[in-house]
Scaffold this motif. Sequence first.
Motif, PDB file in Angstrom:
ATOM      1  N   LEU A  10       0.837  -1.199   0.000  1.00 19.58           N
ATOM      2  CA  LEU A  10       0.000   0.000   0.000  1.00 19.58           C
ATOM      3  C   LEU A  10       0.870   1.247   0.000  1.00 19.58           C
ATOM      4  O   LEU A  10       1.796   1.379   0.807  1.00 19.58           O
ATOM      5  N   ALA A  11       0.579   2.180  -0.913  1.00 22.81           N
ATOM      6  CA  ALA A  11       1.262   3.470  -0.950  1.00 22.81           C
ATOM      7  C   ALA A  11       0.255   4.566  -0.634  1.00 22.81           C
ATOM      8  O   ALA A  11      -0.889   4.517  -1.087  1.00 22.81           O
ATOM      9  N   THR A  12       0.688   5.557   0.132  1.00 23.21           N
ATOM     10  CA  THR A  12      -0.192   6.634   0.563  1.00 23.21           C
ATOM     11  C   THR A  12       0.523   7.974   0.430  1.00 23.21           C
ATOM     12  O   THR A  12       1.706   8.077   0.763  1.00 23.21           O
ATOM     13  N   TYR A  13      -0.200   8.975  -0.064  1.00 23.39           N
ATOM     14  CA  TYR A  13       0.315  10.341  -0.043  1.00 23.39           C
ATOM     15  C   TYR A  13      -0.454  11.122   1.005  1.00 23.39           C
ATOM     16  O   TYR A  13      -1.674  11.254   0.925  1.00 23.39           O
ATOM     17  N   TYR A  14       0.262  11.628   2.009  1.00 25.66           N
ATOM     18  CA  TYR A  14      -0.344  12.412   3.079  1.00 25.66           C
ATOM     19  C   TYR A  14      -0.017  13.871   2.829  1.00 25.66           C
ATOM     20  O   TYR A  14       1.158  14.261   2.803  1.00 25.66           O
ATOM     21  N   ASP A  15      -1.052  14.696   2.634  1.00 30.37           N
ATOM     22  CA  ASP A  15      -0.860  16.096   2.250  1.00 30.37           C
ATOM     23  C   ASP A  15      -1.116  17.016   3.433  1.00 30.37           C
ATOM     24  O   ASP A  15      -2.239  17.122   3.915  1.00 30.37           O
ATOM     25  N   ASN A  16      -0.072  17.663   3.913  1.00 28.77           N
ATOM     26  CA  ASN A  16      -0.207  18.665   4.959  1.00 28.77           C
ATOM     27  C   ASN A  16       0.798  19.781   4.694  1.00 28.77           C
ATOM     28  O   ASN A  16       1.774  19.942   5.432  1.00 28.77           O
ATOM     29  N   PRO A  17       0.594  20.558   3.608  1.00 29.87           N
ATOM     30  CA  PRO A  17       1.582  21.563   3.231  1.00 29.87           C
ATOM     31  C   PRO A  17       1.715  22.694   4.236  1.00 29.87           C
ATOM     32  O   PRO A  17       2.720  23.405   4.253  1.00 29.87           O
TER      33      PRO A  17
END
Length: 215
Positions: A10-17
């Motif tokens: 499983l690959a995940t992109y977590y976005d918290n710029p």
Amino acid sequence: MVVRGAKIYLATYYDNPGNGASRVTYTTNASGSWTHVTVSTGLSNGTHISSASLTTYDGRPMLAYVKQGHVIYARGLTSIGNFTHETAAPADNGADSQPSVAINPKNDWPMIVWAQSNGTQYAYRNAAGWHSYRVMNGTVRALLEFDVSGHGHIAAADGAGGLWYSMRSGGTWNNAHLYSHTVSNLGGMGFGDHIEISYIRGASHLYWVSSYTGC
């Protein structure tokens, strides 16, 4: 997400710029217990990843993502990670969809496709390094698959420009315009007796097209 037998990748992109904590992560139970690895950190708003960006080869994960104007290829040295990173190609500011990565089964070369403002691009690596070119129209989303003969197949959503498809054979991409109305995203592409592509028409209607129907 990729499932091979009882093993899950499983690959995940977590976005918290806002606090600079955006990151790409990788999770698997390939070793028996669950392992969680950070693949890349410090990512900008121009970073994207999805399940289409993850595949496996010889039990090892491969990822592709866009970071700070470049398409990055990350290869796991083992099933649980230990990633190496390579810059595959530059990407323009319109590269706001997920890249798609696959391995050619005939020569083990990795290939990545992605959509950006001037159309669908592809990059591949051989003994001389990475090479990248434009394939065809498609500014919204692009998907890549290889068949068992080693031919690459790309489906691309082009918004109001419809649905595009290309197959690489004899060193040449052969393009076809499959659908002329608005295609806002892609679902997937697969091979059975025929090539099948699912796509989203308008805001919420899911359709599919098959080579069996003559498309």
